[in-house]
Design an enzyme around this catalytic site. Structure first.
Site, PDB file in Angstrom:
ATOM      1  N   HIS A   1       0.824  -1.208   0.000  1.00  0.00           N
ATOM      2  CA  HIS A   1       0.000   0.000   0.000  1.00  0.00           C
ATOM      3  C   HIS A   1       0.857   1.257   0.000  1.00  0.00           C
ATOM      4  O   HIS A   1       0.478   2.275  -0.582  1.00  0.00           O
ATOM      5  CB  HIS A   1      -0.943  -0.017   1.208  1.00  0.00           C
TER       6      HIS A   1
ATOM      7  N   ARG B   1     -12.879  -0.749 -15.825  1.00  0.00           N
ATOM      8  CA  ARG B   1     -12.849  -1.958 -14.997  1.00  0.00           C
ATOM      9  C   ARG B   1     -14.065  -1.968 -14.069  1.00  0.00           C
ATOM     10  O   ARG B   1     -14.000  -1.489 -12.942  1.00  0.00           O
ATOM     11  CB  ARG B   1     -11.558  -2.002 -14.181  1.00  0.00           C
TER      12      ARG B   1
ATOM     13  N   ARG C   1     -15.843  -3.247 -19.471  1.00  0.00           N
ATOM     14  CA  ARG C   1     -15.584  -4.678 -19.325  1.00  0.00           C
ATOM     15  C   ARG C   1     -16.529  -5.246 -18.278  1.00  0.00           C
ATOM     16  O   ARG C   1     -16.623  -4.712 -17.174  1.00  0.00           O
ATOM     17  CB  ARG C   1     -14.130  -4.908 -18.913  1.00  0.00           C
TER      18      ARG C   1
ATOM     19  N   GLU D   1      -6.706 -12.566 -23.902  1.00  0.00           N
ATOM     20  CA  GLU D   1      -5.710 -12.634 -22.830  1.00  0.00           C
ATOM     21  C   GLU D   1      -5.312 -14.071 -22.487  1.00  0.00           C
ATOM     22  O   GLU D   1      -4.632 -14.315 -21.497  1.00  0.00           O
ATOM     23  CB  GLU D   1      -6.244 -11.916 -21.582  1.00  0.00           C
TER      24      GLU D   1
ATOM     25  N   ASN E   1      -1.373  -8.231 -19.607  1.00  0.00           N
ATOM     26  CA  ASN E   1      -0.997  -8.669 -18.256  1.00  0.00           C
ATOM     27  C   ASN E   1      -1.236 -10.164 -18.078  1.00  0.00           C
ATOM     28  O   ASN E   1      -0.345 -10.913 -17.658  1.00  0.00           O
ATOM     29  CB  ASN E   1      -1.773  -7.886 -17.195  1.00  0.00           C
ATOM     30  N   ASP E   2      -2.436 -10.609 -18.400  1.00  0.00           N
ATOM     31  CA  ASP E   2      -2.744 -12.034 -18.283  1.00  0.00           C
ATOM     32  C   ASP E   2      -2.177 -12.842 -19.442  1.00  0.00           C
ATOM     33  O   ASP E   2      -1.779 -13.992 -19.266  1.00  0.00           O
ATOM     34  CB  ASP E   2      -4.255 -12.258 -18.184  1.00  0.00           C
TER      35      ASP E   2
ATOM     36  N   ARG F   1       2.608 -13.383 -12.206  1.00  0.00           N
ATOM     37  CA  ARG F   1       3.140 -12.014 -12.198  1.00  0.00           C
ATOM     38  C   ARG F   1       3.183 -11.404 -10.807  1.00  0.00           C
ATOM     39  O   ARG F   1       3.750 -10.332 -10.618  1.00  0.00           O
ATOM     40  CB  ARG F   1       2.344 -11.117 -13.154  1.00  0.00           C
TER      41      ARG F   1
ATOM     42  N   CYS G   1      -5.098  -3.060 -23.888  1.00  0.00           N
ATOM     43  CA  CYS G   1      -5.373  -2.335 -22.643  1.00  0.00           C
ATOM     44  C   CYS G   1      -4.494  -2.796 -21.488  1.00  0.00           C
ATOM     45  O   CYS G   1      -4.721  -2.403 -20.346  1.00  0.00           O
ATOM     46  CB  CYS G   1      -6.843  -2.460 -22.260  1.00  0.00           C
TER      47      CYS G   1
END
Length: 575
Positions: free
Chosen positions: A192, A300, A336, A435, A458-459, A469, A506
């Site tokens: 965080h 998202r 999405r 993805e 990313n995926d 990841r 994206c």
């Protein structure tokens, strides 16, 4: 004497200043026993301290809402949840009543237990939550003992903070005008403190190990590079001169990039692409508009479902989607549908414990099983579509049948709305996230079913290279410049163009200026990113499509990601 250390790049940027070392670790005092007749008094002291801590955290939450935004401010909601957790607080009371510990000792014992439990977890994100528990425990103890944390108040000149770790509340209270950088021994990109550092735009290097506390002394001259994780201690004049020049260049670049804000993302030979922004929460829309994007390439929607105790209603979802669509003033907004599972959990949905959650029941798989949940979201999106231009995108598609079934449900919802006389845009475009390697390999078949593709790198990287990841130990293997990933991207783009539909991206790769020329040459039609929009636009406007195609063709001949990156770096320097 000049020395260089290496940590984790947590928040980009360069900082040059004197070090202020925070030695905050307080040794736990010996546990103190109480008499049975003192139990009631100690329980009351504990409850009063928890009440004061709750009030304090609520105030910090409000402060963060103003300073860093809702998403980051919700970190404090997690802290408040611990104070309201019957297991966490109940165990403290049990230690007082059954073990006859005073309130301070009870808090220390319970916090230590929970910290050890979280630190032992395999998931990096969950391990990082141990710091949150320490923050909550320390706050309760401070109220019990009358101590205060006022180290941030003592900073009156430009410094780089060096600490074992920083809690979220400590990070957000740092005086931004004086704290130029942060170095911590613990933590990482998902902590965080790292998230808040990025929001506050404070360069940060984290997870540098105990060595930083041993080697760095108060008032040592430091240089840190939050983009590479480098830390220079007592640098020589040549190194100082080099980094001061880089700081000046960064400031000049910011001014140059600001001039591109209202210009089109167009190559030197007139090829136009779309440059859009990724959006988490509706409250972030105003800051995104500062860079004048061509639309929202990824909304998202799962963030509407997180940090709450129950599902958002159709009206709540409709209001959120409509707000964003209206503010985009006719520019497209790709929403999405719910993408949960994997590293995103909703406790009220009772998702099953899975051995491999990233390969399990998530995203479109949940939506197709929980049809009522899916229909509620689709109704909200369709109703909001009358306020501008909305597009619908289904995540984690691996089978053609999934797309066909999702479209069937969408048609059912349209018919239901029509029967009730509810207005919506009947021509809403439908796309899918690409993805998973299987969707790349059947891209020609999938292209017949939809209006567009959006590549989620990313995926895609994670599944193609079999690399978690979130796992720091193998993070060096996670690289979207891997030749296998590049070939899959080309395969998808080529398939879409054969079927006269467009492809966007994206994932993080879309926001990496080093990848821009390559992606242009591969034929990408749309870039959508969370950051670096203007840097990407600069790359687009500095090259021709013809040259980008040559670069892409040559990049595809390399055998390793390292070779690709070296080649692209050379090409980038030529711009």
């Amino acid at each position: 004497m000049k020395m260089k250390l290496q940590g984790i790049a947590a928040s980009q940027g360069i900082a040059i200043a004197k070090a202020v070392v925070w030695s905050k670790a307080v040794e736990s005092s010996d546990e103190k026993q109480i008499r049975p007749e003192e139990v009631e008094q100690e329980v009351k002291r504990l409850e009063q301290s928890i009440e004061k801590s709750t009030k304090q955290l609520t105030e910090i939450h409000q402060q963060m809402l103003s300073n860093v935004g809702e998403e980051e401010a919700n970190i404090m909601m997690a802290h408040l949840a611990f104070l309201q957790d019957p297991e966490f607080v109940g165990e403290m009371k049990r230690q007082i009543k059954d073990e006859l510990l005073d309130a301070t000792s009870a808090v220390q014992r319970v916090v230590k237990h929970f910290v050890q439990m979280f630190e032992a977890m395999e998931n990096e994100y969950m391990r990082e939550r141990a710091t949150d528990i320490q923050d909550v425990g320390k706050r309760i103890i401070n109220h019990l003992t009358g101590q205060t944390d006022d180290m941030h108040l003592q900073i009156k000149e430009p410094v780089i903070i060096v600490a074992d770790d920083l809690t979220p509340s400590e990070t957000v209270q740092l005086p931004r005008q004086f704290v130029l950088g942060i170095v911590t021994a613990k933590g990482g990109k998902t902590s965080h403190a790292a998230i808040l550092s990025r929001s506050l735009e404070i360069p940060a290097v984290m997870g540098a190990g105990e060595e930083v506390l041993e080697k760095i002394q108060d008032q040592d001259q430091l240089i840190i590079n939050g983009s590479t994780g480098e830390i220079w201690i007592q640098p020589d004049q040549a190194t100082l001169k080099q980094y001061r020049k880089r700081l000046e260049q960064e400031e000049l670049l910011k001014k140059e990039l600001a001039k591109l804000r209202d210009l089109k993302a167009e190559t030197t030979d007139g090829h136009r692409v779309k440059l859009k922004a990724n959006l988490g929460r509706p409250t972030d829309i105003d800051s995104l508009l500062e860079n004048s994007p061509d639309g929202i390439g990824l909304f998202r929607s799962e963030f509407l479902f997180m940090d709450r105790a129950d599902l958002p209603s159709e009206e709540e979802q409709f209001a959120a989607y409509a707000e964003v669509i209206q503010k985009m003033n006719g520019k497209p907004v790709i929403i999405r549908t719910l993408d949960i599972g994997g590293d995103k959990h909703l406790p009220y949905l009772n998702l099953p414990e899975e051995m491999n959650p990233f390969l399990g029941w998530r995203a479109i798989r949940i939506s197709l099983d929980q049809v009522d949940l899916f229909k509620t979201q689709l109704r909200a999106i369709l109703r909001a579509s009358v306020h501008g231009k909305a597009l619908i995108m289904f995540p984690m598609i691996s089978h053609v049948e999934q797309v066909q079934r999702a479209k069937e449900i969408l048609e059912e919802v349209k018919q239901e709305l029509q029967a009730k006389g509810v207005a919506f845009d009947p021509s809403v475009e439908v796309g899918i996230m690409i993805e998973i390697p299987s969707s790349c390999l059947i891209a020609d078949e999938l292209a017949k079913e939809v209006d567009f593709f959006s590549i989620g790198t990313n995926d895609l990287v994670q599944y193609t290279l079999a690399v978690d990841r979130m796992n720091e130990q193998i993070q060096h293997l996670y690289n979207y410049f891997h030749p296998a990933v590049l070939r899959l991207i080309k395969m998808v783009i080529d398939a879409s163009h054969r079927h006269q539909i467009w492809t966007g991206m994206c994932g993080e790769m879309a926001g990496d200026p080093l990848a821009t020329k390559l992606l242009l040459g591969l034929g990408l039609d749309e870039f959508s990113a969370s950051a670096n929009l203007l840097q990407v636009k600069k790359q687009i406007r500095s090259t021709s499509l013809a040259d980008a195609k040559k670069v892409a063709d040559h990049a595809l001949t390399f055998a390793t990601a390292e070779e690709v990156q070296q080649y692209l770096s050379q090409q980038s320097h030529n711009i």
